[in-house]
Scaffold this motif. Structure first.
Motif, short mmCIF file in Angstrom:
data_model
loop_
_atom_site.label_atom_id
_atom_site.label_comp_id
_atom_site.label_asym_id
_atom_site.label_seq_id
_atom_site.Cartn_x
_atom_site.Cartn_y
_atom_site.Cartn_z
N LEU A 37 -6.81 1.65 4.56
CA LEU A 37 -6.55 1.68 5.99
C LEU A 37 -7.84 1.91 6.78
CD1 LEU A 37 -3.24 3.77 6.13
CD2 LEU A 37 -3.53 1.38 6.84
N VAL A 88 -4.75 2.20 13.33
CA VAL A 88 -5.40 0.92 13.06
C VAL A 88 -5.24 -0.01 14.27
CG1 VAL A 88 -5.44 -1.11 11.55
CG2 VAL A 88 -4.97 1.16 10.58
N TRP A 145 0.81 -1.21 0.00
CA TRP A 145 0.00 0.00 0.00
C TRP A 145 0.85 1.27 0.00
CZ3 TRP A 145 -4.49 -1.21 4.00
CH2 TRP A 145 -5.31 -2.21 3.46
N PHE A 180 -0.13 2.97 10.57
CA PHE A 180 -0.81 1.82 11.15
C PHE A 180 -1.10 2.00 12.64
CE2 PHE A 180 0.60 -0.20 7.28
CZ PHE A 180 -0.43 -1.08 7.01
#
Length: 452
Positions: A118, A70, A60, A67
């Motif tokens: 994401l 996430v 990606w 991240f």
């Protein structure tokens, strides 16, 4: 009045005493095995994103810092799931909440295989986190409430040790799947397996007898279950459990009454610090190792080795705790986690990596011995009526440590190899102090009296 009280006592059947002092039969061991299947998948799904991140970074074209939210949202889901799942486990039952939790994280993890951004990834991980969080307090409570007193710590640890065991399986699967089939296949596997296990639990897992005794309307179900455990209740007897805290409504506030306040506070701190440390490894170690010269497969296998050490350490702690008590075992393993983290920090990451991998296995043994023992200790601290709420609340607060790990993890990695492992040492040092504060540690078993 006295004769009436004596007659009433004679007609009662103490379910708690029967289970505490009874044999550990095959049916109870089957419950441990069924719950263990669910916890293995919890351990796998907990770590699956950490295994996939190195590949996602390349596919990606995003930075590792992206991240962090996430991971954070996944852990927010875990916090909410742990607290809600624990509270509902005390109200509607441990069995339905465990099954519902497994279904939730299975479906959400499977859907993650189709994530294209994401945002979608974060949404699916939040829902999966809710299910993962709800599973643990009910699993730990089921294990504690089916086991006799002398086997309770062993039963809970045998179940919870499946968290690192799931990580071992996840690391081995990821090492094969990721280079060949990619990250989507890994999430698909992580979604299908929980659905299979949920079907098995629906067919075979019974409700906790200690929960059933607090529900008079389910007396017939309790009588049948106790009969399978070798305890017969006569038609003129009624089941009781004096240690269950019957009549007391389970709530967070009840955990901070004067008799529980110190232990609850210390348990929450210990869970927070230990899970913060654990998830810094689960979520960020594959990335740290990859950027330190470990290949993608070797990084996954190295985290699997950390989990192998965790299984061994947790099992050794489970064997030694009944003999020595939880206080010396848990404090020694927390201290060991501090020492080994400092040693790893002083060993440069170059070379063939065998020394670092061996030290990671030892560190895994110490950290996971503490983590798995914390669930058994929390189940020991609270009576039946508060047990699922107590375990869930402590684990839920601990999951906030997991949220913090997602926020600070990228910064810790940016600090380099040494800084990363010094942070692990600090986390285990805080855990050590919190464990020292707890009053209701499991006492060593007293030897059975000699027969004359």
């Amino acid at each position: 009045m006295r004769e009436a009280s004596v007659a009433a006592a004679a007609r009662s059947f103490d379910v708690g005493a029967a289970l505490d002092d009874g044999r550990w039969m095959g049916w109870q061991k089957l419950v441990v095995a069924l719950v263990a299947f669910a916890i293995v998948l919890d351990g796998f799904d907990n770590q699956v994103l950490g295994f996939a991140v190195p590949l996602l970074l390349k596919e990606w074209s995003v930075s590792r810092e992206m991240f962090a939210p996430v991971f954070a949202l996944g852990f927010v889901g875990m916090v909410l799931g742990t607290i809600v799942g624990g509270a509902l486990g005390d109200r509607v039952g441990r069995r339905p909440m465990l099954i519902a939790s497994v279904l939730i994280f299975g479906v959400a993890t499977g859907c993650t295989a189709w994530a294209g951004s994401l945002t979608a990834l974060a949404a699916f991980r939040t829902i999966a986190g809710f299910g993962l969080g709800g599973a643990m307090p009910n699993a730990a409570t089921l294990l504690a409430e089916f086991a006799p007193r002398r086997k309770r710590s062993l039963a809970v640890t045998l179940g919870i040790v499946c968290i690192p065991l799931g990580g071992v399986g996840g690391g081995m699967i990821a090492a094969y799947i990721l280079p060949v089939f990619g990250w989507r296949a890994l999430f698909a596997i992580g979604g299908i397996l929980p659905l299979i296990v949920a079907a098995v639990l629906i067919l075979a897992l019974p409700e906790s007898p200690r929960y059933l005794v607090t529900r008079p309307s389910r007396r017939d179900e309790l009588v049948r279950l106790l009969a399978r455990l070798g305890h017969e209740i006569g038609p003129d007897q009624y089941p009781v459990d004096p240690g269950s805290g019957q009549g007391e409504r389970a709530s967070i506030g009840s955990l901070f009454r004067s008799e529980f306040c110190r232990d609850t506070s210390a348990l929450w701190i210990a869970f927070f610090a230990c899970l913060l440390t654990t998830y810094v490894v689960f979520s960020w170690a594959p990335t740290l190792l990859s950027q330190s010269g470990f290949g993608l497969s070797l990084a996954s296998l190295s985290v699997a080795t950390f989990n192998v050490g965790g299984v061994v350490g947790a099992l050794l702690a489970a064997v030694l705790t009944p003999r020595l008590g939880s206080r010396p075992i848990m404090m020694m393993t927390a201290a060991g986690g501090v020492l080994v983290a400092i040693i790893i920090a002083l060993v440069p990451p170059g070379g063939d990596h065998r020394l670092q991998i061996a030290l990671l296995a030892i560190e895994g043994a110490f950290i996971n011995a503490v983590q798995t023992s914390l669930y058994a200790l929390a189940a020991q601290v609270y009576p039946t009526r508060l047990r699922s709420t107590g375990v869930g609340s402590a684990a839920g607060f601990g999951r906030i440590g997991a949220i913090v790990s997602s926020i600070v993890g990228a910064a810790i990695i940016a600090g380099g190899w040494n800084f990363y492992f010094y942070c692990l040492a600090i986390g285990m040092a805080v855990t050590f102090v919190a464990l020292a504060m707890i009053v209701r540690h499991t006492e060593p078993e007293k030897p059975a009296p000699a027969l004359s």
